[in-house]
Design a protein around this motif. Structure first.
Motif, mmCIF file in Angstrom:
data_model
loop_
_atom_site.group_PDB
_atom_site.id
_atom_site.type_symbol
_atom_site.label_atom_id
_atom_site.label_comp_id
_atom_site.label_asym_id
_atom_site.label_seq_id
_atom_site.Cartn_x
_atom_site.Cartn_y
_atom_site.Cartn_z
ATOM 1 N N LEU A 95 0.982 -1.192 0.099
ATOM 2 C CA LEU A 95 0.066 0.081 0.164
ATOM 3 C C LEU A 95 0.799 1.267 -0.023
ATOM 4 O O LEU A 95 0.547 2.253 -0.081
ATOM 5 C CB LEU A 95 -0.885 0.091 1.095
ATOM 6 N N ARG A 96 2.161 1.078 0.307
ATOM 7 C CA ARG A 96 3.206 2.089 0.436
ATOM 8 C C ARG A 96 2.710 3.068 1.741
ATOM 9 O O ARG A 96 2.873 4.360 1.467
ATOM 10 C CB ARG A 96 3.103 3.149 -0.759
ATOM 11 N N ASN A 128 -2.572 6.018 -5.378
ATOM 12 C CA ASN A 128 -2.216 5.484 -6.622
ATOM 13 C C ASN A 128 -3.232 4.805 -7.230
ATOM 14 O O ASN A 128 -4.158 4.455 -6.612
ATOM 15 C CB ASN A 128 -0.707 5.388 -6.489
ATOM 16 N N ASP A 129 -3.053 4.613 -8.692
ATOM 17 C CA ASP A 129 -4.132 3.760 -9.265
ATOM 18 C C ASP A 129 -4.503 2.472 -8.818
ATOM 19 O O ASP A 129 -5.378 1.768 -8.957
ATOM 20 C CB ASP A 129 -3.611 3.839 -10.862
ATOM 21 N N THR A 130 -3.225 1.745 -8.115
ATOM 22 C CA THR A 130 -3.631 0.529 -7.676
ATOM 23 C C THR A 130 -4.339 0.446 -6.410
ATOM 24 O O THR A 130 -4.736 -0.840 -5.884
ATOM 25 C CB THR A 130 -2.222 -0.310 -7.406
ATOM 26 N N LEU A 131 -4.598 1.449 -5.686
ATOM 27 C CA LEU A 131 -5.284 1.614 -4.575
ATOM 28 C C LEU A 131 -6.857 1.959 -4.664
ATOM 29 O O LEU A 131 -7.654 2.384 -3.717
ATOM 30 C CB LEU A 131 -4.612 2.561 -3.537
ATOM 31 N N THR A 132 -7.506 2.221 -5.862
ATOM 32 C CA THR A 132 -8.697 2.891 -6.076
ATOM 33 C C THR A 132 -9.755 1.702 -6.238
ATOM 34 O O THR A 132 -9.438 0.622 -6.607
ATOM 35 C CB THR A 132 -8.833 3.895 -7.187
ATOM 36 N N GLN A 133 -10.776 1.934 -6.193
ATOM 37 C CA GLN A 133 -12.209 1.337 -6.639
ATOM 38 C C GLN A 133 -12.519 1.970 -7.913
ATOM 39 O O GLN A 133 -11.859 2.524 -8.470
ATOM 40 C CB GLN A 133 -13.372 1.207 -5.467
ATOM 41 N N GLY A 154 -12.627 5.834 -8.583
ATOM 42 C CA GLY A 154 -11.366 6.403 -8.406
ATOM 43 C C GLY A 154 -11.226 6.984 -6.865
ATOM 44 O O GLY A 154 -10.232 7.530 -6.863
ATOM 45 N N PHE A 155 -11.867 6.634 -5.824
ATOM 46 C CA PHE A 155 -11.717 6.994 -4.595
ATOM 47 C C PHE A 155 -10.772 5.917 -3.846
ATOM 48 O O PHE A 155 -10.701 4.716 -4.756
ATOM 49 C CB PHE A 155 -12.994 6.788 -3.699
ATOM 50 N N PHE A 156 -10.366 6.042 -2.708
ATOM 51 C CA PHE A 156 -9.532 4.901 -1.959
ATOM 52 C C PHE A 156 -10.533 3.883 -1.932
ATOM 53 O O PHE A 156 -11.570 3.884 -1.403
ATOM 54 C CB PHE A 156 -8.931 5.556 -0.671
ATOM 55 N N HIS A 157 -10.026 2.615 -2.108
ATOM 56 C CA HIS A 157 -10.747 1.370 -1.786
ATOM 57 C C HIS A 157 -10.967 1.339 -0.191
ATOM 58 O O HIS A 157 -10.106 1.653 0.427
ATOM 59 C CB HIS A 157 -9.824 0.268 -2.510
ATOM 60 N N ALA A 158 -12.215 0.566 0.029
ATOM 61 C CA ALA A 158 -12.503 0.571 1.341
ATOM 62 C C ALA A 158 -11.487 -0.452 2.066
ATOM 63 O O ALA A 158 -11.034 -0.245 3.286
ATOM 64 C CB ALA A 158 -13.861 0.099 1.620
ATOM 65 N N SER A 210 -9.483 11.884 -2.007
ATOM 66 C CA SER A 210 -8.290 12.633 -1.553
ATOM 67 C C SER A 210 -6.803 12.117 -2.198
ATOM 68 O O SER A 210 -6.808 10.841 -2.737
ATOM 69 C CB SER A 210 -8.145 12.412 0.090
ATOM 70 N N SER A 211 -5.923 12.787 -2.370
ATOM 71 C CA SER A 211 -4.724 12.480 -2.688
ATOM 72 C C SER A 211 -3.849 11.695 -1.632
ATOM 73 O O SER A 211 -2.876 11.046 -1.944
ATOM 74 C CB SER A 211 -3.559 13.408 -3.427
ATOM 75 N N LYS A 212 -4.066 11.999 -0.332
ATOM 76 C CA LYS A 212 -3.376 11.274 0.540
ATOM 77 C C LYS A 212 -4.454 11.293 1.942
ATOM 78 O O LYS A 212 -5.039 12.268 2.308
ATOM 79 C CB LYS A 212 -2.079 12.233 1.133
#
Length: 134
Positions: free
Chosen positions: A18-19, A37-42, A45-49, A89-91
């Protein structure tokens, strides 16, 4: 216990995936951050739960560990996550806090919010168990 928690955090392959970063650890409180980053989205485009839940669980776990006796280890017994709004959010940051530390079980709260403006995305209630090393 704080140094033990720091070493343990960076051994976690999933947190590396997840970095996620362990920003601070004090007795009973931990702060972890994660950048989008693109690998953490649903799909929207939001952060995945799963990301939100994971960093909150780990923040609660290390907050609990910071209150346990030397040579202890910690595991999650249970948690409940409430998703309040999409994590646009970006972070993000997760803060885990100990509510009550017992000999065996420790009760924690987690809050995941935007890193900059404190908009809350999710809350967590978690129970952690103290494992004694033999």
């Amino acid at each position: 216990m704080i140094e033990t928690a720091k070493k343990s955090f960076y051994k976690q392959g999933f947190m590396n995936t997840l970095r996620a970063k362990l920003v601070s650890i004090e007795k009973g409180e931990v702060l972890i951050t994660c950048e989008l980053n693109d690998t953490l989205t649903q799909q929207h485009g939001f952060f995945h739960a799963g990301v939100i839940t994971s960093i909150s669980d780990v923040a609660c776990g290390y907050a609990a560990l910071s209150t346990m006796p030397k040579d202890s280890d910690v595991l999650t017994v249970e948690f409940k996550t409430n998703f309040i709004r999409p994590a646009k959010s970006s972070k993000i940051k997760a803060i885990g806090k100990v509510i009550k530390s017992g000999r065996t079980l420790t009760f924690c709260e987690g809050v995941v919010s935007d890193y900059n403006d404190e908009t809350i995305f999710a809350t967590m209630q978690a129970t952690m168990i103290c494992l004694k090393q033999n």
